[in-house]
Motif scaffolding. Structure first.
Motif, PDB file in Angstrom:
ATOM      1  N   SER A 198      16.019  -8.315  16.658  1.00 21.46           N
ATOM      2  CA  SER A 198      16.317  -9.725  16.470  1.00 21.46           C
ATOM      3  C   SER A 198      17.188 -10.301  17.568  1.00 21.46           C
ATOM      4  N   GLY A 199      17.061 -11.587  17.715  1.00 16.76           N
ATOM      5  CA  GLY A 199      17.986 -12.344  18.536  1.00 16.76           C
ATOM      6  C   GLY A 199      19.125 -12.895  17.694  1.00 16.76           C
ATOM      7  N   TYR A 200      19.005 -12.764  16.362  1.00 20.81           N
ATOM      8  CA  TYR A 200      20.072 -13.189  15.460  1.00 20.81           C
ATOM      9  C   TYR A 200      21.300 -12.317  15.668  1.00 20.81           C
ATOM     10  N   SER A 201      22.466 -12.913  15.538  1.00 20.14           N
ATOM     11  CA  SER A 201      23.682 -12.102  15.556  1.00 20.14           C
ATOM     12  C   SER A 201      23.790 -11.373  14.222  1.00 20.14           C
ATOM     13  N   ARG A 202      24.547 -10.319  14.197  1.00 22.81           N
ATOM     14  CA  ARG A 202      24.751  -9.560  12.960  1.00 22.81           C
ATOM     15  C   ARG A 202      25.324 -10.465  11.869  1.00 22.81           C
TER      16      ARG A 202
ATOM     17  N   ALA B 125       0.819  -1.212   0.000  1.00 17.84           N
ATOM     18  CA  ALA B 125       0.000   0.000   0.000  1.00 17.84           C
ATOM     19  C   ALA B 125       0.854   1.264   0.000  1.00 17.84           C
ATOM     20  N   GLY B 126       2.078   1.165   0.505  1.00 16.43           N
ATOM     21  CA  GLY B 126       2.962   2.324   0.535  1.00 16.43           C
ATOM     22  C   GLY B 126       2.603   3.290   1.651  1.00 16.43           C
ATOM     23  N   GLY B 127       3.251   4.441   1.625  1.00 14.87           N
ATOM     24  CA  GLY B 127       2.994   5.464   2.615  1.00 14.87           C
ATOM     25  C   GLY B 127       3.664   5.235   3.950  1.00 14.87           C
ATOM     26  N   LEU B 128       4.557   4.243   4.022  1.00 12.38           N
ATOM     27  CA  LEU B 128       5.266   3.990   5.280  1.00 12.38           C
ATOM     28  C   LEU B 128       6.467   4.921   5.388  1.00 12.38           C
ATOM     29  N   ASP B 129       6.709   5.383   6.603  1.00 14.14           N
ATOM     30  CA  ASP B 129       7.888   6.216   6.859  1.00 14.14           C
ATOM     31  C   ASP B 129       9.017   5.407   7.465  1.00 14.14           C
ATOM     32  N   GLY B 130       8.716   4.250   8.035  1.00 20.97           N
ATOM     33  CA  GLY B 130       9.732   3.422   8.662  1.00 20.97           C
ATOM     34  C   GLY B 130       9.118   2.124   9.141  1.00 20.97           C
ATOM     35  N   ALA B 131       9.991   1.248   9.658  1.00 22.38           N
ATOM     36  CA  ALA B 131       9.515  -0.050  10.141  1.00 22.38           C
ATOM     37  C   ALA B 131      10.449  -0.607  11.200  1.00 22.38           C
ATOM     38  N   LEU B 132       9.866  -1.423  12.056  1.00 22.97           N
ATOM     39  CA  LEU B 132      10.607  -2.274  12.985  1.00 22.97           C
ATOM     40  C   LEU B 132      10.329  -3.698  12.530  1.00 22.97           C
ATOM     41  N   ILE B 133      11.374  -4.474  12.278  1.00 23.65           N
ATOM     42  CA  ILE B 133      11.187  -5.814  11.727  1.00 23.65           C
ATOM     43  C   ILE B 133      11.919  -6.852  12.561  1.00 23.65           C
ATOM     44  N   ASP B 134      11.161  -7.825  13.048  1.00 18.61           N
ATOM     45  CA  ASP B 134      11.753  -9.011  13.657  1.00 18.61           C
ATOM     46  C   ASP B 134      12.238  -9.877  12.498  1.00 18.61           C
ATOM     47  N   MET B 135      13.448 -10.360  12.565  1.00 16.95           N
ATOM     48  CA  MET B 135      14.017 -11.131  11.465  1.00 16.95           C
ATOM     49  C   MET B 135      13.631 -12.602  11.479  1.00 16.95           C
TER      50      MET B 135
ATOM     51  N   ARG C 296       8.077 -16.711  13.347  1.00 16.61           N
ATOM     52  CA  ARG C 296       7.612 -18.103  13.448  1.00 16.61           C
ATOM     53  C   ARG C 296       8.454 -19.032  12.572  1.00 16.61           C
ATOM     54  N   GLY C 297       9.752 -18.836  12.628  1.00 16.07           N
ATOM     55  CA  GLY C 297      10.676 -19.687  11.891  1.00 16.07           C
ATOM     56  C   GLY C 297      10.970 -19.235  10.474  1.00 16.07           C
ATOM     57  N   GLU C 298      10.281 -18.201   9.985  1.00 14.12           N
ATOM     58  CA  GLU C 298      10.524 -17.680   8.638  1.00 14.12           C
ATOM     59  C   GLU C 298      11.427 -16.459   8.721  1.00 14.12           C
ATOM     60  N   PRO C 299      12.555 -16.468   8.015  1.00  7.29           N
ATOM     61  CA  PRO C 299      13.390 -15.273   8.018  1.00  7.29           C
ATOM     62  C   PRO C 299      12.727 -14.150   7.220  1.00  7.29           C
ATOM     63  N   ALA C 300      12.852 -12.938   7.716  1.00  4.57           N
ATOM     64  CA  ALA C 300      12.238 -11.768   7.079  1.00  4.57           C
ATOM     65  C   ALA C 300      13.234 -10.987   6.229  1.00  4.57           C
TER      66      ALA C 300
END
Length: 134
Positions: free
Chosen positions: A95-99, A60-70, A73-77
């Motif tokens: 994330s709990g993932y290391s860099r 839809a667009g119009g987003l200014d930013g986001a917070l994303i869990d990587m 439920r087991g799917e990488p983002a």
């Protein structure tokens, strides 16, 4: 935890009027983040807990930013983060993932390690939006 991974600056900054997407599958964390972002003046989109649910607001667009869990439920983002990056939408990885577990193209993205201090998430987003505007 390095200063590069977890924001070491005092929390602060506003998000007045910014449309921020939250992609997080942990209900209580998502709700906490949403409340804090709203308190900082943001218009929260979501929270959504899956990649499928994230598709509509991104399209839809119009987003200014986001917070994303990587890890949703087991799917990488990773692909979602790449789409936002390609669209010029700033985001913070939560994330709990290391860099080192991130694809090289996302290695420089701002990252907050779980458990996330929601005030640090606000500060990280505010800095990204300010840098984008400036």
């Amino acid at each position: 935890m390095s200063a590069r991974d977890q924001d070491q600056h005092p929390p602060g900054g506003g998000l007045s009027g910014a449309r921020i997407l939250i992609v997080e599958d942990e209900y209580y964390l998502a709700e906490d983040l949403a409340g804090v972002l709203k308190g900082a003046g943001a218009e929260v989109v979501g929270p959504v807990g899956s990649l499928r649910q994230a598709e509509a607001p991104v399209a839809a667009g119009g987003l200014d930013g986001a917070l994303i869990d990587m890890n949703l439920r087991g799917e990488p983002a990773f692909d979602l983060a790449e789409r936002l990056k390609d669209a010029g939408i700033p985001f913070v990885i939560v994330s709990g993932y290391s860099r080192e577990a991130l694809p090289p193209s996302l290695a420089e993205a701002p990252r907050l390690e779980k458990p996330v201090d929601s005030a640090h998430a606000v500060a990280a987003l505010a800095r990204l939006l300010a840098a984008r505007a400036g």
